[in-house]
Design an enzyme around this catalytic site. Sequence first.
Site, short mmCIF file in Angstrom:
data_model
loop_
_atom_site.label_atom_id
_atom_site.label_comp_id
_atom_site.label_asym_id
_atom_site.label_seq_id
_atom_site.Cartn_x
_atom_site.Cartn_y
_atom_site.Cartn_z
N CYS A 182 -5.25 -20.11 51.46
CA CYS A 182 -5.36 -18.85 50.73
C CYS A 182 -5.62 -19.09 49.25
O CYS A 182 -6.40 -18.36 48.64
CB CYS A 182 -4.10 -18.02 50.94
SG CYS A 182 -3.91 -17.43 52.64
N HIS A 210 -4.47 -14.87 57.44
CA HIS A 210 -3.35 -14.71 56.52
C HIS A 210 -3.53 -13.44 55.70
O HIS A 210 -4.66 -12.95 55.55
CB HIS A 210 -3.26 -15.92 55.60
CG HIS A 210 -2.81 -17.17 56.28
ND1 HIS A 210 -2.30 -18.24 55.59
CD2 HIS A 210 -2.79 -17.52 57.59
CE1 HIS A 210 -1.98 -19.21 56.44
NE2 HIS A 210 -2.28 -18.79 57.66
N GLU A 223 -3.47 -12.83 52.49
CA GLU A 223 -4.37 -12.92 51.35
C GLU A 223 -5.83 -12.94 51.79
O GLU A 223 -6.67 -12.27 51.18
CB GLU A 223 -4.07 -14.20 50.54
CG GLU A 223 -2.68 -14.22 49.92
CD GLU A 223 -1.63 -14.87 50.81
OE1 GLU A 223 -0.59 -15.29 50.29
OE2 GLU A 223 -1.83 -14.94 52.05
N CYS A 234 -0.60 -20.18 50.53
CA CYS A 234 -0.77 -21.48 51.15
C CYS A 234 -2.04 -22.11 50.58
O CYS A 234 -2.83 -21.43 49.92
CB CYS A 234 -0.85 -21.35 52.67
SG CYS A 234 -2.43 -20.70 53.25
#
Length: 159
Positions: A89, A56, A58, A86
């Site tokens: 993250c 992801h 992040e 999410c």
Amino acid sequence: MKNKPEDIMNQAIEQARTTMNQDIGGPFGAAIVDHDGNLIAVASNSVLKDHDATAHAEINAIRKASAQLGTHDLTGCTLYTTAYPCPMCLGAIIWANIKTVIYGCRATDAEAIGFRDDFIYRFIESGRTNGEILSLTEKHRDACLTLFQEYEDKAKELY
């Protein structure tokens, strides 16, 4: 050089747009700045390219910033992201000691286009008991506690 907040977010957006249009990942970008507003890292989601569910924006930005600074501790840094993080993250952000996150879209905005962020938050908030989503079973605790005790006895670094 200190960057304006809108410029930082725009860099995250443009990084996400570029890789999204290359089918590398979704519309997710992130940037990390130090306490003075100096840009340390910009990254985007690369789940599709890397075949890695953890890639992801992040997480990728935290990895880049940590490598750039030579530390796992990003205390004093701010993370800008195109969407509310999410759960994975969010955990990584907390582990990295980042205390400030500036986000664009809400988890419900991601859900509206098919992403499961809010679904996962609802699973966590409901007590993580829906076995159709995930089965969590505690086993072998005593053996694992021995490992934890060894770590503590050796006064290993806590992070």
